[in-house]
Design a protein around this motif. Structure first.
Motif, short mmCIF file in Angstrom:
data_model
loop_
_atom_site.label_atom_id
_atom_site.label_comp_id
_atom_site.label_asym_id
_atom_site.label_seq_id
_atom_site.Cartn_x
_atom_site.Cartn_y
_atom_site.Cartn_z
N SER A 72 0.73 -1.27 -0.07
CA SER A 72 -0.19 0.06 -0.02
C SER A 72 0.79 1.26 -0.06
N ALA A 73 0.16 2.47 -0.47
CA ALA A 73 1.25 3.68 -0.31
C ALA A 73 1.76 3.80 1.00
N PHE A 74 0.92 3.46 1.93
CA PHE A 74 1.29 3.59 3.27
C PHE A 74 2.67 2.69 3.68
N THR A 75 2.62 1.50 3.16
CA THR A 75 3.63 0.69 3.87
C THR A 75 4.84 0.58 2.41
N LEU A 76 4.94 1.17 1.72
CA LEU A 76 5.81 0.90 0.54
C LEU A 76 6.65 2.20 0.57
N ILE A 233 -3.45 -3.87 -6.03
CA ILE A 233 -4.64 -3.14 -5.98
C ILE A 233 -5.34 -3.25 -4.74
N ARG A 234 -5.45 -4.53 -4.18
CA ARG A 234 -5.89 -4.81 -2.83
C ARG A 234 -5.46 -4.00 -1.78
N ASP A 235 -4.06 -3.78 -1.76
CA ASP A 235 -3.56 -3.01 -0.59
C ASP A 235 -3.82 -1.54 -0.45
N ASN A 236 -3.88 -1.10 -1.84
CA ASN A 236 -4.18 0.25 -1.85
C ASN A 236 -5.50 0.71 -1.73
N ILE A 237 -6.36 -0.18 -2.14
CA ILE A 237 -7.94 0.17 -1.90
C ILE A 237 -8.33 -0.04 -0.40
N ALA A 238 -7.54 -1.03 0.19
CA ALA A 238 -7.67 -1.20 1.56
C ALA A 238 -7.06 0.09 2.47
N ALA A 239 -6.00 0.56 1.86
CA ALA A 239 -5.39 1.93 2.57
C ALA A 239 -6.40 2.98 2.43
N ILE A 240 -6.84 3.39 1.34
CA ILE A 240 -7.66 4.45 1.02
C ILE A 240 -8.71 4.34 2.09
N LEU A 241 -9.51 3.18 2.22
CA LEU A 241 -10.71 3.14 2.87
C LEU A 241 -10.34 3.29 4.43
N ALA A 242 -9.24 2.61 4.70
CA ALA A 242 -9.04 2.22 6.26
C ALA A 242 -8.52 3.68 6.62
N ALA A 243 -7.41 4.29 5.84
CA ALA A 243 -6.82 5.82 6.33
C ALA A 243 -8.07 6.65 6.15
N GLY A 244 -8.75 6.51 5.26
CA GLY A 244 -9.71 7.56 4.89
C GLY A 244 -10.60 7.73 6.04
N TYR A 245 -11.39 6.71 6.17
CA TYR A 245 -12.32 6.64 7.29
C TYR A 245 -12.14 6.85 8.71
N ASP A 246 -10.92 6.42 9.01
CA ASP A 246 -10.60 6.51 10.53
C ASP A 246 -10.01 7.93 10.58
N THR A 247 -9.18 8.53 9.87
CA THR A 247 -8.70 9.85 10.14
C THR A 247 -9.81 10.82 9.82
N THR A 248 -10.81 10.87 8.82
CA THR A 248 -11.79 11.76 8.76
C THR A 248 -12.58 11.85 9.58
N GLY A 249 -12.92 10.50 9.89
CA GLY A 249 -13.95 10.14 11.32
C GLY A 249 -13.46 10.93 12.56
N SER A 250 -12.07 10.77 12.79
CA SER A 250 -11.66 11.33 14.10
C SER A 250 -11.58 12.93 13.77
N ALA A 251 -11.41 13.49 12.50
CA ALA A 251 -11.50 14.88 12.42
C ALA A 251 -12.79 15.59 12.46
N LEU A 252 -13.78 14.69 11.86
CA LEU A 252 -15.37 14.85 12.03
C LEU A 252 -15.65 15.16 13.44
N SER A 253 -15.36 14.17 14.24
CA SER A 253 -15.64 14.02 15.58
C SER A 253 -15.09 15.41 16.47
N TRP A 254 -13.69 15.76 16.21
CA TRP A 254 -13.19 16.87 16.88
C TRP A 254 -14.14 17.99 16.36
N THR A 255 -14.38 18.11 15.20
CA THR A 255 -15.20 19.13 14.77
C THR A 255 -16.38 19.45 15.61
N MET A 256 -16.98 18.15 15.73
CA MET A 256 -18.37 18.32 16.60
C MET A 256 -18.17 18.67 17.90
N PHE A 257 -16.76 18.30 18.36
CA PHE A 257 -16.61 18.94 19.74
C PHE A 257 -16.47 20.40 19.76
#
Ligand code: HEM
Length: 423
Positions: A72-76, A233-257
């Motif tokens: 993945s883009a993360f681990t390469l 392909i699998r690793d990069n799709i996994a990276a985009i979903l996992a990284a994208g939803y976790d970080t943006t989810g956290s940022a949205l939660s802080w935004t609500m705070f």
């Protein structure tokens, strides 16, 4: 005793490593690594500059391999890393995201309605779900909510609070027999793989008679030219979903705070978002592994390494630019503990040496344009609709959830019409 306390704090409640006076220079996590925190602006700049040669981001992200694996883009690192960035990045430009804004707006509107109708909700869950819906639509072309829900559940199972222990315990990264933690992790990841395999198969079917429309199609289309296997392909799709939803989810939660506390709706959504990400960045460190035989060079680049070089094994410490500490440095941000969006009112956020919620240089977040847009549009729509966020937390107590930082273990709230225009 102190070691155990430090470890527990790092695993679950890392607040004291991020804010405040007790700024340890190093931290030994025996199950993981010795971390060398870098927070002096000049040293941070040197580390950013050396990342990609003396310091390696992909090797530094090895703790993500149980889920993202090694392509993945993360681990390469090196040329393959650049290739993954080039192919995925082409579909995630600011322009491409602006074109997607109507779709993103529609999903945010629906989820704001759902939250309002539901009453009190778990804000973290709401934030991650919203982001997963947007990611599935924009990067994979999937909008069927039952399917997104299944994908969401699979990722939730592999990235919740228990994943903290796996992430920072090397011996859990691979199976060691049938009743090992690594085996259970592999079981959870295989369930994700089944979804990803089907997503890739659907992407191939789409390309039989239609042009490429998103990251998934882009990765499939470029496969033959660059000769990578399906795992890439699998690793990069996994990276985009996992990284994208976790970080943006956290940022949205802080935004609500902060939306619950800051009621001046005359602020600009972008300035508000910049201040949320300054005060409470979702990711606290940018881990870099020292390249083989480069310990001496690394010590010259970042003198902070010298004090732990001899006690952190042959590989040396993990070199960690510290996002929160830089963002709370009073020399860079006067009165840093005050939440003040107007700091960014007349200026864009600074250089990655002083402002780095999305990382830096050749490893800068690939989803930066999408992440920013989701945050800006959520803030703008809440203000336009004159809604008010109410939360159970008056103060935050940063808690780690896998690799990102969240406002608190129990963080719930409502979304209601504001009492008056000024909130
Ligand atoms: C507010 C939202 C987000 C934040 C705060 C954020 C933060 C980060 C950070 C700190 C890094 C590490 C950069 C470094 O090592 O220097 C990163 C990398 C990355 N992010 Fe994001 N991210 C966000 C949203 C997204 C989204 C929506 C996606 C997917 C569309 C995404 C995909 C990635 C990828 C693939 C990388 C790896 C880049 C590399 O190592 O070359 N991120 N992100």
């Amino acid at each position: 005793m102190r070691l155990a306390r430090d470890m527990l704090a790092w695993f679950f409640m890392p607040k004291r490593f991020l804010f405040g006076a007790e700024r340890t220079a190093n931290l030994r996590v025996p199950t993981f690594e010795t971390l060398c925190f870098i927070d002096e602006p000049d040293e941070v700049a040197s580390v950013h500059k050396a990342t990609g040669s003396v310091l390696l981001g992909g090797a530094g992200n090895a703790f993500l391999t149980p889920l993202l694996r090694d392509q993945s883009a993360f681990t390469l690192d090196g040329d393959r890393h650049k290739l993954a960035r080039r192919i995925a990045g082409k579909w995630l430009t600011a322009r491409a995201m602006q074109d997607s804004q109507p779709i993103i707006d529609a999903i945010i509107q629906q989820e704001l309605d759902n939250w309002q109708a539901a009453g009190r909700r778990d804000i973290g869950d709401w934030s991650r779900w919203l982001t997963m819906r947007i990611l599935c639509k924009i990067t994979l072309g999937i909008e069927d909510q039952a399917r997104v829900r299944r994908i969401y559940k699979r990722f939730e199972a592999a990235t919740g609070y228990t994943a903290n222990i796996v992430t920072y315990t090397k011996r859990f990264w691979a199976p060691r027999g049938i009743i090992s933690t690594g085996h259970f992790v592999e079981f959870l990841v295989k369930r994700i793989d089944r979804e990803l395999d089907q997503i890739i198969a659907d992407g191939r079917a789409h390309l039989q008679n239609a042009p490429a429309e998103n990251v998934l199609h882009g990765l499939i289309e470029a496969q033959q030219e660059h000769g990578y296997d399906n795992a890439f392909i699998r690793d990069n799709i996994a990276a985009i979903l996992a990284a994208g939803y976790d970080t943006t989810g956290s940022a949205l939660s802080w935004t609500m705070f902060w939306l619950a506390r800051y009621t001046d709706k005359t602020a600009d959504p972008e300035a508000f978002r910049s201040e949320v990400l300054r005060y409470c960045p979702p990711v606290e460190i940018l881990p870099r592994r020292i390249a083989e035989h480069a310990l001496e060079d690394a010590c010259e680049i970042a003198p902070s390494i010298v004090s732990v070089a001899s006690t952190s094994g042959d590989a040396g410490p993990l070199v960690c630019p510290c996002v929160h500490r830089v963002h709370h440095n009073p020399a860079l941000y006067p009165d840093p503990e005050r939440f003040e969006p107007n700091r960014f009112a007349n200026q864009k956020a600074g250089s990655p040496d002083t402002y780095m919620p999305f990382g830096a240089g050749g490893r800068m977040c690939l989803g930066i344009n999408l992440g920013k847009l989701v945050l800006d549009r959520t803030i703008a729509l809440i203000w336009e609709r004159n809604l008010q966020v109410q939360t159970n937390l008056r103060r935050f107590n940063p808690i780690r959830r896998n690799v990102s930082i969240w406002p608190g273990f129990v963080f719930r709230g409502r979304l209601q019409p504001a009492q008056n225009k000024e909130g």
